[in-house]
Design a protein around this motif. Structure first.
Motif, short mmCIF file in Angstrom:
data_model
loop_
_atom_site.label_atom_id
_atom_site.label_comp_id
_atom_site.label_asym_id
_atom_site.label_seq_id
_atom_site.Cartn_x
_atom_site.Cartn_y
_atom_site.Cartn_z
N PRO A 1 6.76 5.33 2.94
CA PRO A 1 7.25 6.13 3.79
C PRO A 1 7.61 5.64 5.23
N LEU A 2 6.64 4.79 5.62
CA LEU A 2 6.85 4.11 7.08
C LEU A 2 8.18 3.06 6.85
N LEU A 3 8.17 2.20 5.79
CA LEU A 3 9.36 1.53 5.61
C LEU A 3 10.71 2.57 5.54
N LEU A 4 10.68 3.50 4.84
CA LEU A 4 11.67 4.02 4.85
C LEU A 4 12.32 4.81 6.38
N PHE A 5 11.18 5.34 7.03
CA PHE A 5 11.59 6.06 8.18
C PHE A 5 11.83 4.65 9.35
N ALA B 1 0.85 -1.15 0.12
CA ALA B 1 -0.06 0.01 -0.11
C ALA B 1 0.88 1.39 0.03
N GLY B 2 0.44 2.42 -0.66
CA GLY B 2 1.16 3.33 -0.72
C GLY B 2 1.87 3.96 0.66
#
Length: 169
Positions: free
Chosen positions: A25-29, A20-21
């Motif tokens: 950002p959560l994975l990068l964070f 999911a979109g």
């Protein structure tokens, strides 16, 4: 009973699904956070237990030539008062000092102390070790490709220090 695998059945292996979109950002964070948390655990082990992520950004923003509180606030994206509080904490911990600017005696600048410089040098070495762990886990080509992709997608001047201000601190 034998375990069923795609090879032992007529089912075709499943294609990996797209995330999911909001996951990107959560994975990068999460990757950023895991590196930063490990960095600070190792810094604490090496004699810098009081360094926090915001202090690292502030010490980078102070830089080798020092900075005034106003300059520091602009570089960090926070008010002069918030920058002053961070400086107070860094001075109290022995990572920075206030001094008269040799170029303009009317100005006070913040400079890193030998302790502050030591923490940044140790941080750089620890970051190298952590990157090497990623290379060991993912392979050098994948890590290089990840870095290249992030450089491509990050806006110019992507090494910004205003994270604390951006997060609203």
């Amino acid at each position: 009973m034998a375990e069923r695998t795609p090879e032992s059945t007529s089912e075709a292996p499943r294609e990996p699904r797209d995330s999911a979109g909001f996951e990107l950002p959560l994975l990068l964070f999460a990757g950023f956070r895991s590196i930063i948390d490990r960095l600070h655990a190792e810094l604490a082990r090496q004699g810098h237990p009081d360094v926090r992520p915001a202090f690292g950004f502030a010490m980078q923003a102070i830089g080798p030539d020092g900075a005034t509180a106003s300059e520091l606030g602009r570089r960090l994206g926070v008010s002069k008062q918030a920058a002053g509080k961070t400086v107070d904490r860094l001075v109290g911990l022995g990572y920075a000092e206030r001094a008269i600017d040799l170029r303009d005696a009317r100005r006070k600048i913040v400079r890193l102390t030998p302790r502050g410089i030591d923490s940044l040098r140790r941080s750089a070495a620890i970051f190298e070790e952590l990157r090497a762990e990623w290379v060991a886990a993912l392979g050098v080509e994948r890590v290089r490709a990840l870095e290249a992709d992030l450089r491509t997608l990050a806006p110019g001047g992507f090494f910004r220090l205003d994270v604390a201000g951006w997060f609203g601190a």
